[in-house]
Design a protein around this motif. Structure first.
Motif, PDB file in Angstrom:
ATOM      1  N   LEU A  31      43.893  43.093  32.739  1.00  0.00           N
ATOM      2  CA  LEU A  31      43.575  43.141  34.171  1.00  0.00           C
ATOM      3  C   LEU A  31      44.598  43.970  34.941  1.00  0.00           C
ATOM      4  CD1 LEU A  31      42.476  39.430  34.715  1.00  0.00           C
ATOM      5  CD2 LEU A  31      40.992  41.432  34.533  1.00  0.00           C
ATOM      6  N   ARG A  32      45.882  43.815  34.575  1.00  0.00           N
ATOM      7  CA  ARG A  32      46.924  44.592  35.261  1.00  0.00           C
ATOM      8  C   ARG A  32      46.766  46.090  35.025  1.00  0.00           C
ATOM      9  NH1 ARG A  32      50.414  40.416  33.633  1.00  0.00           N
ATOM     10  NH2 ARG A  32      51.074  41.677  31.836  1.00  0.00           N
ATOM     11  N   SER A  33      46.263  46.450  33.838  1.00  0.00           N
ATOM     12  CA  SER A  33      46.106  47.866  33.495  1.00  0.00           C
ATOM     13  C   SER A  33      44.685  48.379  33.760  1.00  0.00           C
ATOM     14  CB  SER A  33      46.489  48.107  32.029  1.00  0.00           C
ATOM     15  OG  SER A  33      45.695  47.301  31.170  1.00  0.00           O
ATOM     16  N   PHE A  34      43.889  47.570  34.471  1.00  0.00           N
ATOM     17  CA  PHE A  34      42.530  47.955  34.886  1.00  0.00           C
ATOM     18  C   PHE A  34      41.587  48.219  33.712  1.00  0.00           C
ATOM     19  CE2 PHE A  34      45.687  49.677  37.855  1.00  0.00           C
ATOM     20  CZ  PHE A  34      45.448  48.860  38.944  1.00  0.00           C
ATOM     21  N   GLN A  35      41.873  47.588  32.572  1.00  0.00           N
ATOM     22  CA  GLN A  35      40.993  47.741  31.406  1.00  0.00           C
ATOM     23  C   GLN A  35      39.950  46.614  31.431  1.00  0.00           C
ATOM     24  OE1 GLN A  35      42.953  48.893  27.632  1.00  0.00           O
ATOM     25  NE2 GLN A  35      44.888  48.777  28.768  1.00  0.00           N
ATOM     26  N   TYR A  36      39.010  46.772  32.375  1.00  0.00           N
ATOM     27  CA  TYR A  36      38.075  45.674  32.647  1.00  0.00           C
ATOM     28  C   TYR A  36      37.082  45.437  31.506  1.00  0.00           C
ATOM     29  CZ  TYR A  36      40.008  46.151  37.304  1.00  0.00           C
ATOM     30  OH  TYR A  36      40.873  46.217  38.368  1.00  0.00           O
ATOM     31  N   LYS A  61      32.472  43.249  39.070  1.00  0.00           N
ATOM     32  CA  LYS A  61      32.555  43.802  40.419  1.00  0.00           C
ATOM     33  C   LYS A  61      33.419  45.059  40.440  1.00  0.00           C
ATOM     34  CE  LYS A  61      35.230  42.569  43.824  1.00  0.00           C
ATOM     35  NZ  LYS A  61      35.940  41.916  44.932  1.00  0.00           N
ATOM     36  N   ALA A  62      34.548  45.011  39.725  1.00  0.00           N
ATOM     37  CA  ALA A  62      35.447  46.168  39.664  1.00  0.00           C
ATOM     38  C   ALA A  62      34.771  47.362  39.003  1.00  0.00           C
ATOM     39  CB  ALA A  62      36.717  45.802  38.909  1.00  0.00           C
ATOM     40  N   LEU A  63      33.858  47.100  38.064  1.00  0.00           N
ATOM     41  CA  LEU A  63      33.132  48.169  37.378  1.00  0.00           C
ATOM     42  C   LEU A  63      31.888  48.618  38.151  1.00  0.00           C
ATOM     43  CD1 LEU A  63      33.380  46.816  33.716  1.00  0.00           C
ATOM     44  CD2 LEU A  63      34.559  48.821  34.649  1.00  0.00           C
ATOM     45  N   GLY A  64      31.653  48.011  39.321  1.00  0.00           N
ATOM     46  CA  GLY A  64      30.525  48.403  40.155  1.00  0.00           C
ATOM     47  C   GLY A  64      29.211  47.756  39.791  1.00  0.00           C
ATOM     48  N   ASP A  65      29.248  46.778  38.867  1.00  0.00           N
ATOM     49  CA  ASP A  65      28.012  46.082  38.481  1.00  0.00           C
ATOM     50  C   ASP A  65      27.913  44.798  39.306  1.00  0.00           C
ATOM     51  OD1 ASP A  65      25.791  45.029  37.263  1.00  0.00           O
ATOM     52  OD2 ASP A  65      26.440  45.473  35.225  1.00  0.00           O
ATOM     53  N   TYR A  66      27.547  44.970  40.586  1.00  0.00           N
ATOM     54  CA  TYR A  66      27.559  43.857  41.532  1.00  0.00           C
ATOM     55  C   TYR A  66      26.479  42.821  41.215  1.00  0.00           C
ATOM     56  CZ  TYR A  66      30.380  47.284  43.978  1.00  0.00           C
ATOM     57  OH  TYR A  66      31.347  48.201  44.290  1.00  0.00           O
ATOM     58  N   CYS A  93      29.854  41.379  47.160  1.00  0.00           N
ATOM     59  CA  CYS A  93      28.831  41.933  46.260  1.00  0.00           C
ATOM     60  C   CYS A  93      27.511  42.165  46.991  1.00  0.00           C
ATOM     61  CB  CYS A  93      28.613  40.996  45.073  1.00  0.00           C
ATOM     62  SG  CYS A  93      29.985  40.968  43.900  1.00  0.00           S
ATOM     63  N   TYR A  94      27.104  41.207  47.810  1.00  0.00           N
ATOM     64  CA  TYR A  94      25.864  41.378  48.569  1.00  0.00           C
ATOM     65  C   TYR A  94      25.950  42.585  49.498  1.00  0.00           C
ATOM     66  CZ  TYR A  94      23.711  36.916  47.190  1.00  0.00           C
ATOM     67  OH  TYR A  94      23.122  35.903  46.489  1.00  0.00           O
ATOM     68  N   GLU A  95      27.099  42.762  50.137  1.00  0.00           N
ATOM     69  CA  GLU A  95      27.272  43.912  51.036  1.00  0.00           C
ATOM     70  C   GLU A  95      27.201  45.217  50.259  1.00  0.00           C
ATOM     71  OE1 GLU A  95      30.376  45.756  54.347  1.00  0.00           O
ATOM     72  OE2 GLU A  95      30.878  43.900  53.298  1.00  0.00           O
ATOM     73  N   ALA A  96      27.818  45.243  49.074  1.00  0.00           N
ATOM     74  CA  ALA A  96      27.801  46.451  48.243  1.00  0.00           C
ATOM     75  C   ALA A  96      26.384  46.811  47.819  1.00  0.00           C
ATOM     76  CB  ALA A  96      28.684  46.254  47.021  1.00  0.00           C
ATOM     77  N   LEU A  97      25.531  45.796  47.687  1.00  0.00           N
ATOM     78  CA  LEU A  97      24.133  46.019  47.311  1.00  0.00           C
ATOM     79  C   LEU A  97      23.227  46.220  48.533  1.00  0.00           C
ATOM     80  CD1 LEU A  97      23.852  43.325  44.488  1.00  0.00           C
ATOM     81  CD2 LEU A  97      23.795  45.813  44.177  1.00  0.00           C
ATOM     82  N   SER A  98      23.860  46.356  49.721  1.00  0.00           N
ATOM     83  CA  SER A  98      23.139  46.547  50.994  1.00  0.00           C
ATOM     84  C   SER A  98      22.263  45.354  51.360  1.00  0.00           C
ATOM     85  CB  SER A  98      22.283  47.832  50.958  1.00  0.00           C
ATOM     86  OG  SER A  98      23.120  48.961  50.804  1.00  0.00           O
ATOM     87  N   GLN A  99      22.570  44.199  50.790  1.00  0.00           N
ATOM     88  CA  GLN A  99      21.868  42.964  51.160  1.00  0.00           C
ATOM     89  C   GLN A  99      22.702  42.271  52.252  1.00  0.00           C
ATOM     90  OE1 GLN A  99      20.669  40.610  47.716  1.00  0.00           O
ATOM     91  NE2 GLN A  99      20.526  42.466  46.460  1.00  0.00           N
ATOM     92  N   ARG A 100      22.695  42.893  53.431  1.00  0.00           N
ATOM     93  CA  ARG A 100      23.631  42.484  54.483  1.00  0.00           C
ATOM     94  C   ARG A 100      23.361  41.076  55.007  1.00  0.00           C
ATOM     95  NH1 ARG A 100      22.631  47.998  55.675  1.00  0.00           N
ATOM     96  NH2 ARG A 100      24.456  49.284  55.243  1.00  0.00           N
ATOM     97  N   GLN A 101      22.098  40.684  55.093  1.00  0.00           N
ATOM     98  CA  GLN A 101      21.807  39.345  55.610  1.00  0.00           C
ATOM     99  C   GLN A 101      22.338  38.281  54.661  1.00  0.00           C
ATOM    100  OE1 GLN A 101      20.662  38.555  58.725  1.00  0.00           O
ATOM    101  NE2 GLN A 101      21.368  36.553  58.006  1.00  0.00           N
ATOM    102  N   ALA A 102      22.198  38.528  53.352  1.00  0.00           N
ATOM    103  CA  ALA A 102      22.733  37.574  52.369  1.00  0.00           C
ATOM    104  C   ALA A 102      24.251  37.492  52.488  1.00  0.00           C
ATOM    105  CB  ALA A 102      22.326  37.995  50.956  1.00  0.00           C
ATOM    106  N   SER A 103      24.876  38.634  52.761  1.00  0.00           N
ATOM    107  CA  SER A 103      26.324  38.653  52.953  1.00  0.00           C
ATOM    108  C   SER A 103      26.717  37.878  54.211  1.00  0.00           C
ATOM    109  CB  SER A 103      26.817  40.100  53.043  1.00  0.00           C
ATOM    110  OG  SER A 103      28.217  40.156  53.084  1.00  0.00           O
TER     111      SER A 103
END
Length: 433
Positions: A31-36, A61-66, A93-103
């Motif tokens: 995790l410290r070396s970002f090897q997710y 989440k760090a890999l963009g798979d929200y 995660c909801y915001e990243a997926l443009s699901q703003r109401q859920a966020s």
């Protein structure tokens, strides 16, 4: 042999112990070396505890798979209903997926759990703003500013007022935010921009000058300062300021256009022409730029350039014939339907000048029909029915030699001609009586 077995068992125990001690450090190292991905591979080999599941979700989440992150976090939120970290990560995660109401729903839950948390309120207010719910966002940002003394919320209030087209209130809050933080270039620029939009040019000059005294490197404010002087017709000062913007690499449409028009306003065609040419290349729809460019080309003796520019202007200024035909014909139709028959005939007559042969033929019939049946003007009716007859004869002649014409179309046209001949003859007899 027994002793050897005892030693082997001891070594196995020690290795298992050391492995169990190293593994947590191994995960932390990943995790410290970002090897997710390596962290995820490791987590899959372990018993899925709450902490490991949260780390797994954070890796996704760090890999963009929200979505996969939410698939882990959502069940956890049902089990650990008061866990702030889980719900906060879900909101992100909801915001990243443009699901703003859920966020927003997540932040509502977080605010219920921790009503004093300003971060949760700021995030919710920002999401409401993104949704276009400016009134709700405004109320929340004002609450944050007043009750939590968050000066950063002042400019957000200004933004909400701006989106709601309440310029005066927006300017008050942008000015206050700028006064609280003199280095707040965003609020200062927003204030100047609103002054320009609302024709408060002298205020725009004053505010932009004040900011420029503190910071001459802000490109946006340099441009706004130049525009401010342009808006009060101080073209010489504006040119000097626009030239600095240009020299610093700003070759945007607004800079080229403003420089060209400013030089043109000072009757400096030599300097105006290159900037106007660049501006016209960037936006060919601006007739003001095109006109000034045509004039400067003419002034510089470049008539071959000026002529097509003027012709293009004429083509834009005077609608093409088809447009004028449609305007007058539809105006006539409106008058006709409204029982304003004289006005209808006048409009149809004007449309004749812009219509083609087939369009004129139809207009002849409509004018003749109105003249006979509504204006009781048999002379005019006869005139236009004869014009209609001549057009119809010409149309029939072309149909007979044209390839691929349906016989039925020729028959229908011949019937119209025959019926029209009879009607014209009848009108002529009535005129003699």
């Amino acid at each position: 042999m027994k002793k050897l077995r005892t030693i082997l068992c001891y070594l196995l125990f020690c290795s298992c112990y050391l492995f169990s001690q190293d593994n947590p450090n191994l995960l932390s190292g990943y995790l410290r070396s970002f090897q997710y991905q390596k962290a995820l591979d490791y987590i899959e080999t372990q018993e899925q505890t709450r902490d490991l599941l949260i780390r797994k979700a954070l890796c996704y989440k760090a890999l963009g798979d929200y979505q996969r992150s939410l698939e882990i976090l959502y069940p956890l939120s049902k089990e650990y209903t008061a866990d702030l970290q889980i719900i906060t990560e879900m909101a992100v995660c909801y915001e990243a997926l443009s699901q703003r109401q859920a966020s927003i729903d997540c932040y509502d839950g977080l605010i219920r759990l921790d009503s004093a948390n300003v971060y949760f309120k700021m995030q919710k207010a920002d999401l409401l703003y993104q949704q276009g719910k400016y009134k709700e966002s405004l109320d929340l940002f004002r609450h944050i500013s007043k009750d939590h003394m968050m000066t950063n919320a002042l400019k957000r209030v200004g933004q909400c007022f701006e989106k709601m087209n309440i310029a005066d209130s927006a300017m008050i809050y942008f000015k206050e935010a700028w006064e609280v933080n003199p280095k707040d270039g965003f609020s200062a620029a927003s204030l100047v921009n609103l002054c320009l939009k609302n024709r408060r040019s002298l205020e725009a000059v004053t505010y932009s000058d004040v900011y420029m005294e503190m910071d001459t490197t802000d490109q946006q404010m340099n441009l706004l300062n130049a525009l401010s002087y342009y808006s009060i017709d101080d073209y010489e000062t504006a040119i000097a300021k626009f030239e600095k913007c240009y020299e610093k690499g700003d070759s945007s449409l607004i800079v080229n256009r403003s420089l060209g028009l400013a030089y043109y306003s000072l009757n400096d065609s030599y300097n105006a022409q290159p900037f106007l040419e660049r501006a016209y290349e960037q936006d060919t729809t601006n007739n003001n730029v095109l006109y000034c460019l045509a004039v400067t080309c003419n002034d510089m003796g470049e008539h071959k350039k000026a002529i097509p520019h003027f012709l293009r202007l004429l083509g834009r200024t005077i609608p093409p014939d088809l447009t004028l035909y449609l305007y007058y014909r539809n105006l006539g139709s409106a008058y006709d339907k409204g029982s304003h028959y004289k006005e209808a005939v006048d409009s149809y007559t004007k449309a004749l000048a812009y219509g083609g042969e087939n369009q004129q033929m139809n207009l002849y019939y409509m004018i003749g029909n109105i003249a006979e049946n509504y204006l009781e003007d048999k002379l005019k009716a006869l005139e236009y029915f004869k014009l209609y007859k001549a057009s119809l004869d010409n149309y029939l002649s072309k149909l007979r030699v044209k390839e691929g014409v349906e016989p039925k179309e020729i028959e229908e046209t011949e019937f119209k001609v025959k019926h029209l001949d009879f009607h014209i003859s009848k009108l002529e007899k009535e005129m003699v009586r």
